[in-house]
Design a protein around this motif. Structure first.
Motif, PDB file in Angstrom:
ATOM      1  N   LEU A 185       1.206  -1.313  -0.112  1.00 32.70           N
ATOM      2  CA  LEU A 185       0.124   0.234  -0.380  1.00 32.70           C
ATOM      3  C   LEU A 185       0.831   1.317  -0.617  1.00 32.70           C
ATOM      4  O   LEU A 185       1.825   1.688   0.403  1.00 32.70           O
ATOM      5  N   ASP A 186       1.120   2.301  -0.734  1.00 30.66           N
ATOM      6  CA  ASP A 186       1.529   3.614  -0.649  1.00 30.66           C
ATOM      7  C   ASP A 186       0.411   4.547  -0.228  1.00 30.66           C
ATOM      8  O   ASP A 186      -0.337   4.531  -1.393  1.00 30.66           O
ATOM      9  N   VAL A 187       0.647   5.455  -0.113  1.00 28.62           N
ATOM     10  CA  VAL A 187       0.224   6.814   0.102  1.00 28.62           C
ATOM     11  C   VAL A 187       0.641   7.680  -0.141  1.00 28.62           C
ATOM     12  O   VAL A 187       1.927   7.717   0.624  1.00 28.62           O
ATOM     13  N   VAL A 188       0.240   8.577  -1.293  1.00 30.89           N
ATOM     14  CA  VAL A 188       0.986  10.008  -1.686  1.00 30.89           C
ATOM     15  C   VAL A 188       0.802  10.942  -1.322  1.00 30.89           C
ATOM     16  O   VAL A 188       2.166  11.480  -1.055  1.00 30.89           O
ATOM     17  N   ALA A 189       0.398  11.340  -0.263  1.00 30.83           N
ATOM     18  CA  ALA A 189       0.873  12.599   0.596  1.00 30.83           C
ATOM     19  C   ALA A 189       1.758  11.836   1.439  1.00 30.83           C
ATOM     20  O   ALA A 189       2.179  12.892   1.360  1.00 30.83           O
ATOM     21  N   GLU A 190       2.591  10.917   1.935  1.00 37.23           N
ATOM     22  CA  GLU A 190       3.423  10.627   2.587  1.00 37.23           C
ATOM     23  C   GLU A 190       4.563  10.855   1.411  1.00 37.23           C
ATOM     24  O   GLU A 190       5.867  11.161   2.079  1.00 37.23           O
ATOM     25  N   GLU A 191       4.644  10.560   0.373  1.00 40.66           N
ATOM     26  CA  GLU A 191       5.867  10.864  -0.634  1.00 40.66           C
ATOM     27  C   GLU A 191       5.936  12.022  -0.075  1.00 40.66           C
ATOM     28  O   GLU A 191       7.285  12.775  -0.911  1.00 40.66           O
ATOM     29  N   ARG A 192       5.276  13.328  -0.325  1.00 42.05           N
ATOM     30  CA  ARG A 192       5.331  14.938  -0.571  1.00 42.05           C
ATOM     31  C   ARG A 192       6.713  15.175   1.101  1.00 42.05           C
ATOM     32  O   ARG A 192       7.352  15.715   0.968  1.00 42.05           O
ATOM     33  N   ARG A 193       6.460  14.376   1.892  1.00 41.21           N
ATOM     34  CA  ARG A 193       7.207  14.227   3.035  1.00 41.21           C
ATOM     35  C   ARG A 193       8.636  14.223   2.908  1.00 41.21           C
ATOM     36  O   ARG A 193       9.681  14.253   3.067  1.00 41.21           O
ATOM     37  N   HIS A 194       9.294  13.259   1.472  1.00 47.75           N
ATOM     38  CA  HIS A 194      10.013  12.181   1.478  1.00 47.75           C
ATOM     39  C   HIS A 194      10.663  12.937   0.128  1.00 47.75           C
ATOM     40  O   HIS A 194      11.514  12.536   0.043  1.00 47.75           O
ATOM     41  N   LEU A 195      10.164  13.120  -0.214  1.00 53.27           N
ATOM     42  CA  LEU A 195      10.737  12.958  -2.290  1.00 53.27           C
ATOM     43  C   LEU A 195      10.616  14.430  -2.498  1.00 53.27           C
ATOM     44  O   LEU A 195       9.228  15.636  -2.137  1.00 53.27           O
ATOM     45  N   SER A 196      11.280  15.521  -3.405  1.00 52.90           N
ATOM     46  CA  SER A 196      11.330  16.386  -3.542  1.00 52.90           C
ATOM     47  C   SER A 196      10.144  16.180  -4.837  1.00 52.90           C
ATOM     48  O   SER A 196      11.168  15.519  -5.087  1.00 52.90           O
ATOM     49  N   PRO A 197       9.810  16.268  -5.837  1.00 56.95           N
ATOM     50  CA  PRO A 197       9.166  16.352  -7.316  1.00 56.95           C
ATOM     51  C   PRO A 197      10.054  16.734  -7.996  1.00 56.95           C
ATOM     52  O   PRO A 197      11.045  17.494  -8.259  1.00 56.95           O
ATOM     53  N   ASP A 198      10.189  15.381  -9.481  1.00 57.65           N
ATOM     54  CA  ASP A 198      11.233  15.884 -10.641  1.00 57.65           C
ATOM     55  C   ASP A 198       9.709  15.379 -11.631  1.00 57.65           C
ATOM     56  O   ASP A 198       9.964  14.393 -12.002  1.00 57.65           O
ATOM     57  N   PRO A 199      10.006  16.621 -12.054  1.00 52.21           N
ATOM     58  CA  PRO A 199       8.635  17.070 -13.125  1.00 52.21           C
ATOM     59  C   PRO A 199      10.139  16.206 -14.672  1.00 52.21           C
ATOM     60  O   PRO A 199       8.637  15.748 -15.253  1.00 52.21           O
ATOM     61  N   GLN A 200      10.727  15.515 -14.257  1.00 48.53           N
ATOM     62  CA  GLN A 200      11.581  14.702 -15.301  1.00 48.53           C
ATOM     63  C   GLN A 200      10.928  13.482 -15.582  1.00 48.53           C
ATOM     64  O   GLN A 200      11.259  12.580 -16.714  1.00 48.53           O
TER      65      GLN A 200
END
Length: 108
Positions: free
Chosen positions: A84-99
């Motif tokens: 199970l992946d929670v998208v909201a948690e990704e924001r806490r750990h990774l910076s967005p990479d548009p590439q």
């Protein structure tokens, strides 16, 4: 029947906790079950390797429990299935990479 005269479906739960956190998290998870009206049927204590996770999955698959309660996502084995992946948690750990973007395929 509940006090309104209607039948309530019993929702059963199991707590999944690692041995090092047994004392720390079990009461917290049991309190959560009580607040949510879940009937606690099992506490599965695992080592840090997640060797008992397949038992928990089997409990869900065979209908023994409908809900698995964990105190913290870090308690779960990192390579568990199902995942199970929670998208909201990704924001806490990774910076967005548009590439690295991708377009989802919608299933109808």
């Amino acid at each position: 029947m509940d006090n309104t005269g209607s039948h309530r479906r019993l929702t059963t739960a199991a707590i999944y906790v690692t041995a090092p956190n047994l004392r720390r998290y079990t009461d917290r998870c049991a309190d959560y079950c009580n607040r949510r009206g879940l009937t606690l049927t099992a506490v599965v204590v695992d080592d840090l390797g997640g060797g008992r996770w397949p038992e928990v999955v089997q409990m869900v698959m065979d209908g023994t429990v409908q809900v698995v309660v964990v105190a913290d996502r870090d308690e779960l084995p990192p390579d568990r299935t199902p995942r199970l992946d929670v998208v909201a948690e990704e924001r806490r750990h990774l910076s967005p990479d548009p590439q690295r973007g991708c377009r989802p395929r919608l299933l109808h």
